[in-house]
Design a protein around this motif. Structure first.
Motif, PDB file in Angstrom:
ATOM      1  N   PRO A 302       0.797  -1.231   0.000  1.00  0.00           N
ATOM      2  CA  PRO A 302       0.000   0.000   0.000  1.00  0.00           C
ATOM      3  C   PRO A 302       0.828   1.278   0.000  1.00  0.00           C
ATOM      4  O   PRO A 302       0.438   2.278  -0.627  1.00  0.00           O
ATOM      5  N   GLU A 303       1.967   1.281   0.681  1.00  0.00           N
ATOM      6  CA  GLU A 303       2.771   2.499   0.779  1.00  0.00           C
ATOM      7  C   GLU A 303       3.449   2.861  -0.544  1.00  0.00           C
ATOM      8  O   GLU A 303       4.076   3.924  -0.645  1.00  0.00           O
ATOM      9  N   ARG A 304       3.275   2.018  -1.575  1.00  0.00           N
ATOM     10  CA  ARG A 304       3.840   2.336  -2.890  1.00  0.00           C
ATOM     11  C   ARG A 304       2.769   2.329  -3.975  1.00  0.00           C
ATOM     12  O   ARG A 304       3.084   2.289  -5.157  1.00  0.00           O
ATOM     13  N   LEU A 305       1.497   2.418  -3.556  1.00  0.00           N
ATOM     14  CA  LEU A 305       0.400   2.372  -4.528  1.00  0.00           C
ATOM     15  C   LEU A 305      -0.303   3.719  -4.616  1.00  0.00           C
ATOM     16  O   LEU A 305      -0.746   4.281  -3.616  1.00  0.00           O
ATOM     17  N   THR A 306      -0.395   4.230  -5.834  1.00  0.00           N
ATOM     18  CA  THR A 306      -1.187   5.414  -6.151  1.00  0.00           C
ATOM     19  C   THR A 306      -2.400   4.959  -6.944  1.00  0.00           C
ATOM     20  O   THR A 306      -2.307   4.044  -7.763  1.00  0.00           O
ATOM     21  N   VAL A 307      -3.540   5.589  -6.698  1.00  0.00           N
ATOM     22  CA  VAL A 307      -4.789   5.192  -7.341  1.00  0.00           C
ATOM     23  C   VAL A 307      -5.243   6.329  -8.249  1.00  0.00           C
ATOM     24  O   VAL A 307      -5.377   7.470  -7.811  1.00  0.00           O
ATOM     25  N   SER A 308      -5.486   5.992  -9.527  1.00  0.00           N
ATOM     26  CA  SER A 308      -5.820   7.031 -10.496  1.00  0.00           C
ATOM     27  C   SER A 308      -6.718   6.455 -11.577  1.00  0.00           C
ATOM     28  O   SER A 308      -6.905   5.237 -11.656  1.00  0.00           O
ATOM     29  N   PRO A 309      -7.279   7.304 -12.440  1.00  0.00           N
ATOM     30  CA  PRO A 309      -7.915   6.778 -13.659  1.00  0.00           C
ATOM     31  C   PRO A 309      -6.855   6.211 -14.591  1.00  0.00           C
ATOM     32  O   PRO A 309      -5.658   6.454 -14.419  1.00  0.00           O
ATOM     33  N   ASP A 310      -7.290   5.473 -15.601  1.00  0.00           N
ATOM     34  CA  ASP A 310      -6.357   4.920 -16.578  1.00  0.00           C
ATOM     35  C   ASP A 310      -5.527   6.005 -17.254  1.00  0.00           C
ATOM     36  O   ASP A 310      -4.340   5.841 -17.495  1.00  0.00           O
ATOM     37  N   CYS A 311      -6.177   7.078 -17.629  1.00  0.00           N
ATOM     38  CA  CYS A 311      -5.552   8.097 -18.454  1.00  0.00           C
ATOM     39  C   CYS A 311      -6.345   9.389 -18.244  1.00  0.00           C
ATOM     40  O   CYS A 311      -7.117   9.490 -17.298  1.00  0.00           O
ATOM     41  N   GLY A 312      -6.162  10.366 -19.120  1.00  0.00           N
ATOM     42  CA  GLY A 312      -6.957  11.581 -19.036  1.00  0.00           C
ATOM     43  C   GLY A 312      -8.426  11.286 -19.294  1.00  0.00           C
ATOM     44  O   GLY A 312      -8.777  10.391 -20.072  1.00  0.00           O
ATOM     45  N   LEU A 313      -9.295  12.060 -18.657  1.00  0.00           N
ATOM     46  CA  LEU A 313     -10.744  11.811 -18.714  1.00  0.00           C
ATOM     47  C   LEU A 313     -11.460  12.676 -19.737  1.00  0.00           C
ATOM     48  O   LEU A 313     -12.690  12.689 -19.798  1.00  0.00           O
ATOM     49  N   LYS A 314     -10.728  13.388 -20.583  1.00  0.00           N
ATOM     50  CA  LYS A 314     -11.320  14.469 -21.372  1.00  0.00           C
ATOM     51  C   LYS A 314     -12.382  14.020 -22.372  1.00  0.00           C
ATOM     52  O   LYS A 314     -13.222  14.827 -22.777  1.00  0.00           O
ATOM     53  N   LEU A 315     -12.398  12.762 -22.785  1.00  0.00           N
ATOM     54  CA  LEU A 315     -13.356  12.312 -23.794  1.00  0.00           C
ATOM     55  C   LEU A 315     -14.689  11.874 -23.196  1.00  0.00           C
ATOM     56  O   LEU A 315     -15.624  11.550 -23.928  1.00  0.00           O
TER      57      LEU A 315
END
Length: 350
Positions: A302-315
């Motif tokens: 967990p101390e090395r995990l970042t949570v994000s979307p796959d990529c940019g959300l612009k579409l």
């Protein structure tokens, strides 16, 4: 490389475990933003440069706060001032020129630039953008910047003997911009190299370009590399030698079929895991996203995990993009609480 992650933990974070949540970069622009741009580009509307700057400022404020409202630990303004990830920078680099739009796919066009002279750092690219967002935001701000390999690969090269030589010169310019960003206070910088996934055999060029970029960057600055799409097995484990702390990877769109690529050999960097699909307008439930986050715990603790979307959300439609972010942060906070309670096994820690 030092651990830069803890500086982004909110002071009121109420669990021992901390999964850093952030966005990758782009975000849907408000409809009125595009109307304002059209007015500015049209003749005899009375909508002048000052009006257009005010519109971009307002969009930047709005989306920065929207990211904060969704609960993101680190925010951007969704790149409200940028039109496209190569074109935007090429307009600010001496040595580039534009000769018209080319078709990319479907009905999408791209004003693909040409390098006609040796590239030079002509003006600041992102410092004013960062300073504005940093003034607006309560949360820390991440700065996405298109990497030199993509800037080279997605341009016509009419001035250099090879694309690699162009990429290395561009890397020196990116280094100059990052130094200016750091001086302005930026502490989280993401280098975007989507072209790497389409030409994976060039990973050595990307690695060398990154060596140019990171020279003299202070230890307290978090540097990440975003690579989307493609066959990751063709660049792993070679990318582990790249001089960045975090790799941001798109895995949700492929139903995490490539997650095993990163288990052997051991993934020794931080992982920013895409846990929502930016190409699907269906909003993942909190439970679905929690399951996706747990797949990341098979690769890193967990101390090395970042949570994000796959990529940019612009579409995506803006309301869909927001709901995905909101569910993402809710899922991360619930996983943190379950980790604190010892309710989740972490294979990567075993």
């Amino acid at each position: 490389m030092s651990d830069t992650r803890e500086q982004f933990r909110p002071t009121d974070h109420d669990t021992d475990h901390f999964l850093l949540t952030t966005v990758v970069g782009s975000y849907p622009k408000p409809e009125w933003h595009d109307h304002a741009r059209d007015l500015h580009e049209a003749e005899d509307t009375g909508f002048d440069d000052e009006d257009w700057e005010e519109a971009k400022d307002d969009a930047s404020r709005l989306i920065t706060r929207e990211h904060e409202r969704a609960g993101m630990d680190v925010v951007t303004d969704g790149e409200m001032r940028r039109n496209e990830m190569v074109e935007y920078f090429a307009h600010r680099i001496d040595g580039y020129e534009f000769n018209g739009r080319v078709k990319v796919w479907g009905h999408n066009y791209f004003d693909k630039p040409s390098v006609v002279d040796p590239v030079e750092y002509g003006e600041s690219w992102l410092v004013e953008e960062f300073e504005f967002i940093d003034e607006v935001a309560d949360a820390p701000v991440k700065v996405p910047i298109t990497g030199p390999y993509t800037l080279a690969s997605w341009s016509f090269n009419e001035a250099y003997d090879s694309e690699a030589e162009l990429a290395y010169d561009l890397a020196d310019l990116v280094n100059e911009e990052i130094e200016a960003l750091v001086e302005a206070g930026a502490r989280y910088i993401q280098i975007d190299e989507p072209a790497l996934a389409t030409t994976p055999d060039d990973h050595a060029i990307v690695g060398e370009a990154l060596e140019h970029i990171v020279e003299d960057v202070p230890d307290d600055v978090r540097l990440g590399l975003h690579v989307c799409y493609g066959d990751y097995s063709r660049i792993y484990p070679e990318i582990l030698d790249f001089p960045v702390e975090e790799f941001d990877l798109e895995l949700a769109n492929g139903d995490f079929e490539q997650i095993d690529v990163f288990k052997e050999p051991e993934f020794t960097k931080d992982l920013a895991l895409g846990v929502v699909d930016v190409h699907d307008a269906e909003v993942e439930s909190v439970e679905e996203i929690k399951d996706n986050i747990k797949k990341g715990l098979e690769v890193v603790p967990p101390e090395r995990l970042t949570v994000s979307p796959d990529c940019g959300l612009k579409l995506l439609p803006r309301e869909v993009a927001y709901e995905k972010m909101d569910n993402l942060t809710t899922a991360a906070r619930e996983v943190e609480a379950e980790l604190d309670a010892g309710e989740i096994d972490v294979p990567a820690s075993e």
